[in-house]
Design a protein around this motif. Structure first.
Motif, PDB file in Angstrom:
ATOM      1  N   VAL A   9       0.832  -1.180  -0.004  1.00 57.02           N
ATOM      2  CA  VAL A   9      -0.046   0.084   0.107  1.00 57.02           C
ATOM      3  C   VAL A   9       0.771   1.256  -0.039  1.00 57.02           C
ATOM      4  N   ALA A  10       2.069   1.264   0.766  1.00 56.37           N
ATOM      5  CA  ALA A  10       2.835   2.262   0.967  1.00 56.37           C
ATOM      6  C   ALA A  10       3.436   2.704  -0.575  1.00 56.37           C
ATOM      7  N   GLU A  11       3.671   1.666  -1.196  1.00 55.21           N
ATOM      8  CA  GLU A  11       4.526   1.868  -2.577  1.00 55.21           C
ATOM      9  C   GLU A  11       3.281   2.097  -3.813  1.00 55.21           C
ATOM     10  N   LYS A  12       2.195   1.741  -3.529  1.00 51.02           N
ATOM     11  CA  LYS A  12       1.390   1.924  -4.701  1.00 51.02           C
ATOM     12  C   LYS A  12       0.202   2.533  -4.543  1.00 51.02           C
ATOM     13  N   THR A  13      -0.215   3.222  -3.408  1.00 53.63           N
ATOM     14  CA  THR A  13      -1.306   4.028  -3.242  1.00 53.63           C
ATOM     15  C   THR A  13      -1.326   5.376  -3.835  1.00 53.63           C
ATOM     16  N   TRP A  14      -2.450   5.580  -4.487  1.00 52.98           N
ATOM     17  CA  TRP A  14      -2.570   7.160  -5.069  1.00 52.98           C
ATOM     18  C   TRP A  14      -2.739   8.070  -4.003  1.00 52.98           C
ATOM     19  N   ASN A  15      -1.883   9.164  -3.998  1.00 54.87           N
ATOM     20  CA  ASN A  15      -1.498  10.253  -2.902  1.00 54.87           C
ATOM     21  C   ASN A  15      -2.783  10.847  -2.478  1.00 54.87           C
ATOM     22  N   GLY A  16      -4.105  10.688  -3.126  1.00 58.71           N
ATOM     23  CA  GLY A  16      -5.170  11.281  -2.563  1.00 58.71           C
ATOM     24  C   GLY A  16      -6.034  10.264  -1.947  1.00 58.71           C
ATOM     25  N   VAL A  17      -5.770   9.222  -1.507  1.00 63.91           N
ATOM     26  CA  VAL A  17      -6.461   8.050  -0.622  1.00 63.91           C
ATOM     27  C   VAL A  17      -5.488   8.388   0.804  1.00 63.91           C
ATOM     28  N   ARG A  18      -6.496   8.214   1.891  1.00 64.25           N
ATOM     29  CA  ARG A  18      -5.944   7.962   3.045  1.00 64.25           C
ATOM     30  C   ARG A  18      -5.051   6.777   3.287  1.00 64.25           C
ATOM     31  N   GLY A  19      -4.314   6.719   4.336  1.00 63.08           N
ATOM     32  CA  GLY A  19      -3.130   6.026   4.344  1.00 63.08           C
ATOM     33  C   GLY A  19      -3.645   4.572   4.994  1.00 63.08           C
ATOM     34  N   PHE A  20      -2.850   3.610   5.071  1.00 63.26           N
ATOM     35  CA  PHE A  20      -3.030   2.330   5.656  1.00 63.26           C
ATOM     36  C   PHE A  20      -3.623   2.283   6.878  1.00 63.26           C
ATOM     37  N   ASP A  21      -4.510   1.766   7.408  1.00 60.59           N
ATOM     38  CA  ASP A  21      -5.291   1.826   8.748  1.00 60.59           C
ATOM     39  C   ASP A  21      -5.202   0.446   9.331  1.00 60.59           C
ATOM     40  N   PRO A  22      -4.196  -0.035  10.088  1.00 57.34           N
ATOM     41  CA  PRO A  22      -4.142  -1.215  10.468  1.00 57.34           C
ATOM     42  C   PRO A  22      -5.210  -1.813  11.304  1.00 57.34           C
ATOM     43  N   ARG A  23      -5.947  -1.057  12.212  1.00 56.08           N
ATOM     44  CA  ARG A  23      -6.837  -1.609  12.875  1.00 56.08           C
ATOM     45  C   ARG A  23      -8.007  -2.102  12.110  1.00 56.08           C
ATOM     46  N   TYR A  24      -8.343  -1.500  10.950  1.00 57.26           N
ATOM     47  CA  TYR A  24      -9.297  -1.860   9.917  1.00 57.26           C
ATOM     48  C   TYR A  24      -8.692  -3.145   9.102  1.00 57.26           C
ATOM     49  N   VAL A  25      -7.407  -2.995   8.836  1.00 63.45           N
ATOM     50  CA  VAL A  25      -6.891  -3.988   7.908  1.00 63.45           C
ATOM     51  C   VAL A  25      -7.022  -5.510   8.564  1.00 63.45           C
ATOM     52  N   ILE A  26      -6.812  -5.475   9.763  1.00 70.09           N
ATOM     53  CA  ILE A  26      -6.624  -6.738  10.772  1.00 70.09           C
ATOM     54  C   ILE A  26      -7.975  -7.560  10.187  1.00 70.09           C
ATOM     55  N   HIS A  27      -8.943  -6.719  10.462  1.00 71.70           N
ATOM     56  CA  HIS A  27     -10.353  -7.325  10.445  1.00 71.70           C
ATOM     57  C   HIS A  27     -10.677  -7.522   8.858  1.00 71.70           C
ATOM     58  N   ALA A  28     -10.229  -6.807   7.917  1.00 69.93           N
ATOM     59  CA  ALA A  28     -10.438  -7.243   6.495  1.00 69.93           C
ATOM     60  C   ALA A  28      -9.880  -8.450   5.947  1.00 69.93           C
ATOM     61  N   VAL A  29      -8.374  -8.374   6.454  1.00 70.51           N
ATOM     62  CA  VAL A  29      -7.575  -9.401   5.928  1.00 70.51           C
ATOM     63  C   VAL A  29      -8.033 -10.790   6.530  1.00 70.51           C
ATOM     64  N   THR A  30      -8.685 -10.752   7.701  1.00 69.22           N
ATOM     65  CA  THR A  30      -9.164 -11.980   8.542  1.00 69.22           C
ATOM     66  C   THR A  30     -10.093 -12.360   7.463  1.00 69.22           C
TER      67      THR A  30
END
Length: 203
Positions: free
Chosen positions: A60-81
Motif C-alpha cells: 500500500v505504501a508503494e502503490k497507493t494514489w496520493n489522494g487516498v488516506r493511508g493504511f489503517d492497521p486496525r481496519y486491515v486486521i479485520h479485513a484481511v482476516t
C-alpha cells in the motif's frame, strides 16, 4: 525470531537468529542477501495474518494514489482476516518466512449480479526475495498464476490493476501482466478536487 541461512558478500554463511520480515532490513548487514531457495505458494491461513498485513503495508505504501488516506492497521486486521477465511489470500513462503502475498477481494458487477470479479488488492514480493523461484518461475509470476487458477475455480474474472509509479515503471508492469495472459481493458483515472482541468482536454 527464526534461524536463517544467509551469506555475506564474501560467501561466508551466517546461521544466527534473524528477526522476522518486519525487522529484517534493520538487522541484516548491508550487502547480505538470503540464500536462493525454492519457494512455495499456498493459500494463507489465520496463522499468517500478521505476516500478510506486514507485507500489505509495504504494498500500500508503494502503490497507493496520493489522494487516498493511508493504511489503517486496525481496519486491515479485520479485513484481511475475512479475506483469508474466504480463501482469497495467497502467500509465498521461502526460508520459513512469508516473502510474498497476493490479496484478492471479490466484487459484483452493477449491471448483472451473476457476474463475479476478483481484484488484486495487494500484490507484493519482498525485494530481498524477488530472484527466488517457485519451480521454474519467479515468485511474482507464481502468485499471479495462483490467483488466475483461483478465479477459474470459482468462476470469476480476475482484474490486476497497474496504476502507480513513473511512466516507464507502469509500462513495464503493463507488459509483464499482458505476457501472463491478461487483456488490456483501459486505464483508470482518479479525481479528488486537487487536479487542475486542462481546457483543451475538456473540449
Amino acid at each position: 525470531w527464526r534461524i536463517g541461512a544467509v551469506f555475506d558478500e564474501f560467501g561466508r554463511q551466517y546461521t544466527g537468529p534473524l528477526p522476522d520480515h518486519a525487522g529484517w532490513a534493520a538487522a541484516a548487514p548491508l550487502g547480505w542477501r538470503p540464500l536462493l531457495v525454492t519457494a512455495i505458494i499456498r493459500k494463507a491461513d489465520l496463522a499468517d495474518l500478521l505476516g500478510v498485513v506486514a507485507l500489505a503495508a509495504h504494498a500500500v505504501a508503494e502503490k497507493t494514489w496520493n489522494g487516498v488516506r493511508g493504511f489503517d492497521p486496525r481496519y486491515v486486521i479485520h479485513a484481511v482476516t475475512d479475506l483469508i477465511a474466504g480463501g482469497n489470500v495467497f502467500v509465498a513462503i521461502a526460508d520459513n518466512t512469508i516473502v510474498g502475498i497476493h490479496v484478492l477481494h471479490g466484487q459484483g458487477w452493477v449491471w448483472n449480479p451473476q457476474e463475479r470479479f476478483l481484484e488484486s488488492a495487494a500484490f507484493y514480493v519482498d525485494p530481498q526475495f524477488r530472484r527466488h523461484k517457485v519451480g521454474d518461475v519467479h515468485i511474482a509470476t507464481a502468485l499471479i498464476q495462483a490467483a488466475k487458477q483461483h478465479a477459474l475455480d470459482i468462476g470469476a474474472k480476475l482484474i490486476v490493476p497497474v496504476m502507480w509509479g513513473d511512466e516507464r515503471a507502469v509500462e513495464l508492469r503493463d507488459e509483464y501482466v499482458h505476457r501472463l495472459g491478461f487483456e488490456y481493458i483501459g486505464g483508470t483515472f482518479a479525481f479528488d478536487g486537487s487536479q487542475a482541468e486542462i481546457a483543451e482536454a475538456a473540449e
